[in-house]
Design a protein around this motif. Structure first.
Motif, PDB file in Angstrom:
ATOM      1  N   ALA A  40       0.837  -1.203   0.000  1.00 42.85           N
ATOM      2  CA  ALA A  40       0.000   0.000   0.000  1.00 42.85           C
ATOM      3  C   ALA A  40       0.872   1.254   0.000  1.00 42.85           C
ATOM      4  O   ALA A  40       1.815   1.356   0.778  1.00 42.85           O
ATOM      5  CB  ALA A  40      -0.917   0.005   1.215  1.00 42.85           C
ATOM      6  N   ASP A  41       0.539   2.188  -0.879  1.00 42.67           N
ATOM      7  CA  ASP A  41       1.286   3.447  -0.967  1.00 42.67           C
ATOM      8  C   ASP A  41       0.642   4.483  -0.044  1.00 42.67           C
ATOM      9  O   ASP A  41       0.115   5.500  -0.484  1.00 42.67           O
ATOM     10  CB  ASP A  41       1.284   3.935  -2.417  1.00 42.67           C
ATOM     11  N   ILE A 157      -5.315  -2.016   8.348  1.00 47.93           N
ATOM     12  CA  ILE A 157      -4.950  -3.224   7.605  1.00 47.93           C
ATOM     13  C   ILE A 157      -3.604  -2.993   6.924  1.00 47.93           C
ATOM     14  O   ILE A 157      -3.475  -2.157   6.030  1.00 47.93           O
ATOM     15  CB  ILE A 157      -6.034  -3.591   6.569  1.00 47.93           C
ATOM     16  N   ALA A 158      -2.606  -3.750   7.342  1.00 47.13           N
ATOM     17  CA  ALA A 158      -1.238  -3.511   6.873  1.00 47.13           C
ATOM     18  C   ALA A 158      -1.024  -3.941   5.424  1.00 47.13           C
ATOM     19  O   ALA A 158      -0.150  -3.401   4.748  1.00 47.13           O
ATOM     20  CB  ALA A 158      -0.250  -4.251   7.780  1.00 47.13           C
ATOM     21  N   GLU A 159      -1.803  -4.905   4.954  1.00 43.27           N
ATOM     22  CA  GLU A 159      -1.662  -5.405   3.584  1.00 43.27           C
ATOM     23  C   GLU A 159      -3.036  -5.393   2.908  1.00 43.27           C
ATOM     24  O   GLU A 159      -3.651  -6.437   2.692  1.00 43.27           O
ATOM     25  CB  GLU A 159      -1.082  -6.829   3.600  1.00 43.27           C
ATOM     26  N   PRO A 160      -3.552  -4.219   2.557  1.00 39.27           N
ATOM     27  CA  PRO A 160      -4.923  -4.143   2.066  1.00 39.27           C
ATOM     28  C   PRO A 160      -5.183  -4.932   0.780  1.00 39.27           C
ATOM     29  O   PRO A 160      -6.256  -5.522   0.628  1.00 39.27           O
ATOM     30  CB  PRO A 160      -5.158  -2.643   1.850  1.00 39.27           C
ATOM     31  N   LYS A 241      -0.484  10.117  -3.623  1.00 39.23           N
ATOM     32  CA  LYS A 241      -0.530  11.513  -4.110  1.00 39.23           C
ATOM     33  C   LYS A 241      -1.914  11.883  -4.604  1.00 39.23           C
ATOM     34  O   LYS A 241      -2.421  12.980  -4.370  1.00 39.23           O
ATOM     35  CB  LYS A 241       0.487  11.695  -5.228  1.00 39.23           C
ATOM     36  N   HIS A 242      -2.586  10.946  -5.281  1.00 40.18           N
ATOM     37  CA  HIS A 242      -3.865  11.266  -5.907  1.00 40.18           C
ATOM     38  C   HIS A 242      -5.088  10.926  -5.070  1.00 40.18           C
ATOM     39  O   HIS A 242      -6.169  11.416  -5.334  1.00 40.18           O
ATOM     40  CB  HIS A 242      -3.973  10.542  -7.255  1.00 40.18           C
TER      41      HIS A 242
END
Length: 248
Positions: A40-41, A157-160, A241-242
């Motif tokens: 996840a970013d 959630i660490a790893e969505p 960013k978006h």
């Protein structure tokens, strides 16, 4: 590119420290089972409490009834409460689905799971099961659930992408994922609605509804499965960013 047999053997016998150096930095600290999926970013909020607010205050605002009404919870349904914590929704879902329904309450912290199991036994909730999950896998049986609840926990959630991908098969064809969260950055214990929609759609879900819900302190969202779950390596992660800002 394929490794020759000798090269593969040499790689396999490297010490752990050397393997850590060869591992992409983006995978350090991640579960092995999540490494086929994008990271996840965005920030992942820490789990700071097993409760969002005290139960009496939430009931005075009619929170659970509002959310269950919006989710269409009826007697006889099978529902999962993921990140169940102290069980605020678990016990109220159990009453709503009744003796012909089932509730599976899940948490990733063993001590929280055990405490909730004691509450379920104490309150004689015979239609509730309690189990342990993982950060990248809710570990739910396939095609079993009419609704899956993620209440005030999606931002933790660490790893969505891995989590949502593995959650997908647990839903019945008409099943839905119900998300309740605050419309603010994930670092501030919320999930912007644009980001939520993007991450779910990246894994093959389709947004059915997203509306403000003041009684629950944010918004209420419903997602269907679309029949088009991509392979893990085809998932396109959402850009911080978006998408990581409030507003739809």
């Amino acid at each position: 590119m394929r490794l020759s047999a000798l090269a593969f053997l040499a790689f396999a016998t490297l010490p752990t420290a050397a393997c850590d150096q060869l591992m992409p930095s983006s995978d350090k600290g991640r579960p092995q089972t999540a490494r086929d999926f994008p990271r996840a970013d965005r920030p992942i909020a820490n789990i700071v409490s097993t409760r969002w607010s005290d139960e009496d205050s939430r009931d005075r605002l009619n929170e659970a009834d509002d959310i269950m009404d919006g989710a269409g919870i009826k007697p006889g349904m099978t529902v999962a409460d993921i990140g169940a914590g102290e069980g605020y929704y678990t016990v109220r879902l159990a009453r709503r689905v009744g003796p012909t329904g089932r509730v599976l309450a899940q948490d990733i912290l063993p001590e929280v799971r055990d405490s909730l199991a004691l509450r379920v036994a104490r309150e004689n909730l015979d239609n509730v099961s309690v189990k342990l999950g993982a950060a990248d896998d809710p570990m739910l049986p396939a095609r079993s659930f009419d609704r899956v609840f993620l209440v005030h926990m999606y931002h933790e959630i660490a790893e969505p992408y891995a989590f949502l991908w593995r959650l997908y098969p647990a839903l019945k064809l008409s099943g839905q994922v119900i998300v309740v969260d605050a419309d603010r950055p994930t670092a501030e214990h919320g999930t912007p609605t644009r980001l939520l929609k993007c991450e779910f759609e990246a894994v093959g879900y389709r947004l059915a509804e997203i509306t403000p819900n003041l009684s629950a302190g944010g918004y209420f969202a419903r997602f269907n499965i679309s029949g088009n779950r991509p392979d893990p390596d085809k998932i396109i992660p959402c850009s911080l960013k978006h998408h990581n800002r409030a507003g739809r």
